[in-house]
Design a protein around this motif. Sequence first.
Motif, PDB file in Angstrom:
ATOM      1  N   MET A 114       0.674  -1.222   0.029  1.00 40.60           N
ATOM      2  CA  MET A 114       0.166   0.088   0.033  1.00 40.60           C
ATOM      3  C   MET A 114       0.741   1.139   0.023  1.00 40.60           C
ATOM      4  O   MET A 114       0.527   2.209  -0.321  1.00 40.60           O
ATOM      5  N   THR A 130       1.271   1.708  -3.597  1.00 40.90           N
ATOM      6  CA  THR A 130       0.327   2.001  -4.175  1.00 40.90           C
ATOM      7  C   THR A 130      -0.051   3.484  -3.917  1.00 40.90           C
ATOM      8  O   THR A 130      -0.338   4.488  -5.051  1.00 40.90           O
ATOM      9  N   SER A 167       2.375   5.523  -5.902  1.00 35.75           N
ATOM     10  CA  SER A 167       2.074   5.435  -7.463  1.00 35.75           C
ATOM     11  C   SER A 167       0.893   6.465  -7.632  1.00 35.75           C
ATOM     12  O   SER A 167       0.760   7.114  -8.826  1.00 35.75           O
ATOM     13  N   LEU A 168      -0.149   6.536  -6.739  1.00 34.96           N
ATOM     14  CA  LEU A 168      -1.171   7.274  -7.040  1.00 34.96           C
ATOM     15  C   LEU A 168      -1.106   8.799  -7.012  1.00 34.96           C
ATOM     16  O   LEU A 168      -1.318   9.541  -7.778  1.00 34.96           O
ATOM     17  N   ILE A 174      -6.049   5.247  -0.673  1.00 37.27           N
ATOM     18  CA  ILE A 174      -6.059   3.835  -0.259  1.00 37.27           C
ATOM     19  C   ILE A 174      -6.970   3.469   0.650  1.00 37.27           C
ATOM     20  O   ILE A 174      -7.125   2.314   0.978  1.00 37.27           O
ATOM     21  N   SER A 209       0.493   2.815 -12.981  1.00 40.68           N
ATOM     22  CA  SER A 209      -0.924   2.075 -12.907  1.00 40.68           C
ATOM     23  C   SER A 209      -0.522   0.600 -12.479  1.00 40.68           C
ATOM     24  O   SER A 209      -1.444   0.035 -11.637  1.00 40.68           O
ATOM     25  N   ALA A 252       0.722   0.381  -8.988  1.00 42.35           N
ATOM     26  CA  ALA A 252      -0.698   0.712  -7.973  1.00 42.35           C
ATOM     27  C   ALA A 252      -1.539  -0.724  -8.090  1.00 42.35           C
ATOM     28  O   ALA A 252      -1.973  -1.102  -6.669  1.00 42.35           O
ATOM     29  N   GLY A 275      -0.308  -3.159  -4.983  1.00 48.85           N
ATOM     30  CA  GLY A 275      -0.716  -3.046  -3.733  1.00 48.85           C
ATOM     31  C   GLY A 275      -2.062  -3.585  -3.630  1.00 48.85           C
ATOM     32  O   GLY A 275      -2.279  -4.064  -2.507  1.00 48.85           O
ATOM     33  N   TYR A 276      -2.866  -3.332  -4.507  1.00 49.27           N
ATOM     34  CA  TYR A 276      -4.285  -3.578  -4.492  1.00 49.27           C
ATOM     35  C   TYR A 276      -4.619  -5.036  -4.491  1.00 49.27           C
ATOM     36  O   TYR A 276      -5.543  -5.713  -4.002  1.00 49.27           O
ATOM     37  N   ALA A 332      -8.551   1.708  -8.819  1.00 48.33           N
ATOM     38  CA  ALA A 332      -7.462   2.664  -9.123  1.00 48.33           C
ATOM     39  C   ALA A 332      -8.069   3.882  -9.882  1.00 48.33           C
ATOM     40  O   ALA A 332      -7.577   4.981  -9.938  1.00 48.33           O
TER      41      ALA A 332
END
Length: 418
Positions: free
Chosen positions: A125, A128, A131-132, A204, A273, A276, A279-280, A351
Amino acid sequence: MDHPATSDVAHVALRLGRLMLANGADTGHVQEAVGAFAARRGYGAHLAVCSEGLLLTLENKQGFRTKLGPAIAGMAVNMGALAALADILRQDAVSGADVLAVDRQLDAVERSGNRYPHWLVMLGMGVTAASLARLFGGVWAVVSVSFLVGIATQFLRQSLGGSSVNPIAGAALAAFGGGLVGALVMKAFPDASPALCLVAAGMILVPGVPLLNGVRDTLGSHVGTGVSRLLLGTVTVLSIALGLFLAADLAGTMLPVEGSVPLLPIGEDFAFSALAGVGYALLFNVPARAAWACVVCAMTGHGLRTAFEHLGLDLTVSSLAGAFAAALLARLLARHFGVPPSTFAFPGVVAMIPGSYAFRAGIGGLAIMHAGADAPPALIGNTIGLAVTAILVTAAIAIGLSVALAAPLKNFTPAQSN
């Protein structure tokens, strides 16, 4: 024909439905699975799904029985559990296992938890969140701090989730803690705005899957359940926004409502992307052998959306196209791995959820509430615009997802286990 005891069938069917809903399934799939399970035991089934619990009626030639299941708390997402439940249903369709044997298999699913250690999910996370932040146009200092913010936020979420804290309050506390870490650490970089660090902390925590399920249910024939999910998701987003607002206020940082999200180069967007999606995949407990497919779907959805925006398409239309492509790819990959399409479809589109717009709208709403009659017109206009954008983009993603999952493709067949 000998029928299993009605009470046993009702108990296991309700438990199956509860586990599916609690781990991220939508209402239509739950009703279909419960109905098929009961039909194999010689019963007709009608399952009503509502916020108070599940209401099941079983009927055969001897009569009928109605039973109310327990209330479903929280909005967890566990794709590994959904894959395990799908395996149980496939085995049951072939062998017609004893009802009590299925109940024991459900015991194993309920006790299994997350296959990934907490520390690995925290690191995922962090990646993520970073990245976001980059996808939202953050500079590298913001991206680096967002990595720490993601780890801190996920640590708080896991700690609060293991206690008896209300999930909505827990989301607000995790957002407050993660946002405060970001705001304080960003003071070492006075030339960079800390806003995206706080937005990443909230992103997140967004209940993306329940919100999408809520839209899908509302657009379908399950309006009551859909509205309930949307309301719970909206309140959770507002609580996260409140936590971020308090963190920013305590740290002396202003969270801007205005501003647009810049577009990254297409290649860079695809790369971040994909990161990200890592993490998801960990957060949603996607089976390890299929995690790469989750990453590919995430890269496809968000990357294609950015590519379409570069071509001049509107954000809403681009989100619709990206979600459709990601979900269609998810169905094809699901046939290979023998898992439900939602295993890849939801991580592939979550995302794309417009969390930045939703949070800024929530923050703007709080600012309007604080200012009262003195709220400037620009603040009111920006807040309304952000809220409308968040609603339309979320609806577009859900429509693209629903259309792709309803496309007339052959059902997937279970793959051999590695």
